[in-house]
Write an enzyme that holds these catalytic residues in place. Structure first.
Site, PDB file in Angstrom:
ATOM      1  N   SER A 140       0.814  -1.210   0.000  1.00 34.49           N
ATOM      2  CA  SER A 140       0.000   0.000   0.000  1.00 34.49           C
ATOM      3  C   SER A 140       0.853   1.269   0.000  1.00 34.49           C
ATOM      4  O   SER A 140       1.937   1.313   0.591  1.00 34.49           O
ATOM      5  CB  SER A 140      -0.899   0.014   1.247  1.00 34.49           C
ATOM      6  OG  SER A 140      -1.543   1.264   1.399  1.00 34.49           O
ATOM      7  N   TYR A 157      -2.202   5.284  -4.286  1.00 31.89           N
ATOM      8  CA  TYR A 157      -3.138   6.371  -4.047  1.00 31.89           C
ATOM      9  C   TYR A 157      -2.460   7.606  -4.645  1.00 31.89           C
ATOM     10  O   TYR A 157      -1.436   8.063  -4.137  1.00 31.89           O
ATOM     11  CB  TYR A 157      -3.373   6.583  -2.557  1.00 31.89           C
ATOM     12  CG  TYR A 157      -4.220   5.525  -1.885  1.00 31.89           C
ATOM     13  CD1 TYR A 157      -5.436   5.129  -2.423  1.00 31.89           C
ATOM     14  CD2 TYR A 157      -3.809   4.945  -0.684  1.00 31.89           C
ATOM     15  CE1 TYR A 157      -6.223   4.178  -1.801  1.00 31.89           C
ATOM     16  CE2 TYR A 157      -4.596   3.989  -0.049  1.00 31.89           C
ATOM     17  CZ  TYR A 157      -5.791   3.615  -0.610  1.00 31.89           C
ATOM     18  OH  TYR A 157      -6.565   2.664   0.013  1.00 31.89           O
ATOM     19  N   THR A 179      -5.604   2.433  -7.426  1.00 37.03           N
ATOM     20  CA  THR A 179      -6.889   2.203  -6.773  1.00 37.03           C
ATOM     21  C   THR A 179      -7.885   3.267  -7.218  1.00 37.03           C
ATOM     22  O   THR A 179      -7.628   4.460  -7.062  1.00 37.03           O
ATOM     23  CB  THR A 179      -6.740   2.212  -5.245  1.00 37.03           C
ATOM     24  OG1 THR A 179      -5.984   1.060  -4.858  1.00 37.03           O
ATOM     25  CG2 THR A 179      -8.082   2.167  -4.555  1.00 37.03           C
ATOM     26  N   LYS A 200      -7.295  -1.246  -9.846  1.00 34.34           N
ATOM     27  CA  LYS A 200      -7.911  -1.977  -8.735  1.00 34.34           C
ATOM     28  C   LYS A 200      -9.211  -1.283  -8.341  1.00 34.34           C
ATOM     29  O   LYS A 200      -9.209  -0.101  -7.985  1.00 34.34           O
ATOM     30  CB  LYS A 200      -6.958  -2.017  -7.525  1.00 34.34           C
ATOM     31  CG  LYS A 200      -7.501  -2.766  -6.312  1.00 34.34           C
ATOM     32  CD  LYS A 200      -6.457  -2.807  -5.204  1.00 34.34           C
ATOM     33  CE  LYS A 200      -6.965  -3.592  -4.008  1.00 34.34           C
ATOM     34  NZ  LYS A 200      -8.060  -2.906  -3.310  1.00 34.34           N
ATOM     35  N   HIS A 217     -12.630  -2.857  -2.264  1.00 29.63           N
ATOM     36  CA  HIS A 217     -11.846  -2.433  -1.108  1.00 29.63           C
ATOM     37  C   HIS A 217     -12.197  -3.271   0.125  1.00 29.63           C
ATOM     38  O   HIS A 217     -12.257  -2.768   1.244  1.00 29.63           O
ATOM     39  CB  HIS A 217     -12.086  -0.942  -0.833  1.00 29.63           C
ATOM     40  CG  HIS A 217     -10.849  -0.173  -0.508  1.00 29.63           C
ATOM     41  ND1 HIS A 217     -10.097   0.449  -1.467  1.00 29.63           N
ATOM     42  CD2 HIS A 217     -10.224   0.082   0.666  1.00 29.63           C
ATOM     43  CE1 HIS A 217      -9.071   1.073  -0.894  1.00 29.63           C
ATOM     44  NE2 HIS A 217      -9.129   0.856   0.400  1.00 29.63           N
TER      45      HIS A 217
END
Length: 433
Positions: free
Chosen positions: A182, A205, A231, A307, A331
């Protein structure tokens, strides 16, 4: 002389050989590790005359280890769900951290649907197929992994265990399984890649500052990340009620770590170190459009994976945008209150991708049978999130390793029961709704 005095008969030799192999199998099982299980194995061996090994039922008759309602060691787990209450107990002093792991959105209905919809799918089994040798290897972007089970990105893992993503990386790397890191990890991508020992993927992100986005991409590439996983499911905001309720009973002073403002939010995230984030207003890039995907595609030599794709139309659009892969994801039930499970959305996304790019999935996977069902419906690989975090919170790296062991063992078992000896043999005809 009788048969016993003159030596073992061929039938006894065959039985002895089979039983020795059975004991060898038991000794390698993750469920029979630790002092109590070692004692059980030693007692079985000591009770056997010479070369004659125990029959399989003997292990059922032997004294079982004393385990309460909550397991106290990884080897006590019978399935991955056993780790959930153990993780909650380990985080009892930090209810908000547990709430962060456990929460969905609104009343958690999408979270529940992710798992419950797996249970609506049946597996068709086949007989009289030699399934002694199972091959679960999978190729993704030129790298071979030992299993189609991969570790989905989860933010802020130090909230669960001091070793955070490094413990997870060591466990996954030892088993040659893909790990997706992440953006909001507590460990630097380069450190995680070294601990893993194989190419990781980096979940992005993007923020709403392109300069910051480019810097994040460069740091992932420098760490050897094979893919940038953008994402796209956090654009609408969310109401994480389970987390909010947990925070109400958390007596700790949280503002020491969680101070207001984006700069403070990412100050402890290594990938943002020394970056100017003064122009960033949100982490998730809530203004992203398909034009942003094209911009990202042009900005990196790594593979680009989206994603959060949940519909056929978006899969078709992703394919035309030149992305290299898709992850069907909501998620973990934390993105929207749609009630749409990922396994329910998988077939139409696979149809939209038309076999041109790999389609992965995560959300609600709790059993090896879930992995099989997703592969049968067209997934290339299947991700887990909460289960390995339960293992991490409860027992650190050994907990993560045991979660992976259990899921892999269950997956190999259902492969044999379904008469498939490799991933290539799994197909939609093997399941029924």
């Amino acid at each position: 002389m009788n048969d016993i005095e003159s030596g073992p008969t061929p039938a006894l030799e065959d039985a002895s050989h089979a039983r020795r192999h059975f004991l060898k199998f038991l000794s390698g099982s993750p469920l029979l590790m630790g002092s109590s299980a070692s004692g059980l194995m030693a007692a079985l061996a000591a009770a056997l005359p010479g070369e004659v090994a125990a029959q399989s039922y003997d292990v059922l008759r032997a004294q079982a280890p004393k385990v309460g309602e909550i397991i106290e060691a990884p080897e006590h787990a019978l399935n991955v769900m056993d780790f959930e209450p153990a993780a909650k107990k380990a985080l009892a002093a930090a209810p908000a951290h547990w709430g962060y792991m456990a929460t969905g959105v609104d009343d958690d209905s999408t979270l529940r649907a992710n798992h419950e919809d797996f249970e609506k799918i049946r597996i068709k089994v086949r007989r009289l197929i030699d399934a002694r040798n199972i091959d679960t290897r999978v190729q993704l972007f030129g790298t071979e992994y030992a299993s189609p089970i991969f570790l989905s990105p989860v933010s802020s893992q130090r909230a669960f265990h001091p070793e955070a993503e490094l413990a997870v990386a060591r466990a996954a790397g030892a088993k040659k399984q893909l790990m997706v890191l992440s953006t909001s990890s507590n460990s630097a991508p380069a450190d995680v890649a070294r601990a893993h020992g194989m190419p990781i993927w980096f979940q992005l992100y993007p923020t709403d500052d392109w300069n910051v986005t480019q810097a994040l991409i460069r740091r992932a590439e420098e760490a050897g990340a094979k893919a940038i996983v953008l994402t796209v499911d956090r654009q609408g905001g969310r109401n994480t009620e389970t987390l909010f309720r947990a925070r109400r009973v958390d007596t700790r002073q949280c503002m020491g770590c969680h101070t207001a403002g984006f700069s403070n939010e990412v100050a402890r995230k290594p990938v943002f170190e020394r970056l100017d984030v003064s122009h960033v207003t949100n982490l998730y890039g809530t203004g992203m459009t398909w034009e942003f995907v094209a911009k990202l595609r042009a900005a990196t030599k790594a593979k680009v994976v989206l994603k959060g794709i949940m519909t056929r139309d978006d899969a078709v659009r992703a394919l035309s945008a030149g992305v290299d892969g898709i992850i069907v994801s909501n998620h973990g039930g934390r993105a929207e209150a749609s009630g749409q499970s990922t396994i329910g959305a998988l077939p139409e996304v696979v149809a939209g991708a038309r076999g041109k790019i790999p389609v992965l999935i995560d959300g609600g996977v709790r059993r090896g049978t879930d992995v099989f069902k997703a592969l049968a419906l067209g997934a290339t690989a299947v991700g887990i999130g909460r289960p390995y975090c339960w293992g991490l919170a409860a027992f650190g790296q050994p907990g993560v390793a045991t979660v992976l062991d259990i899921l892999q063992r269950e997956f190999e078992t259902i492969l044999r029961q379904a008469g498939a000896t490799s991933l290539q043999q799994i197909n939609p005809a093997m399941v029924a709704a």
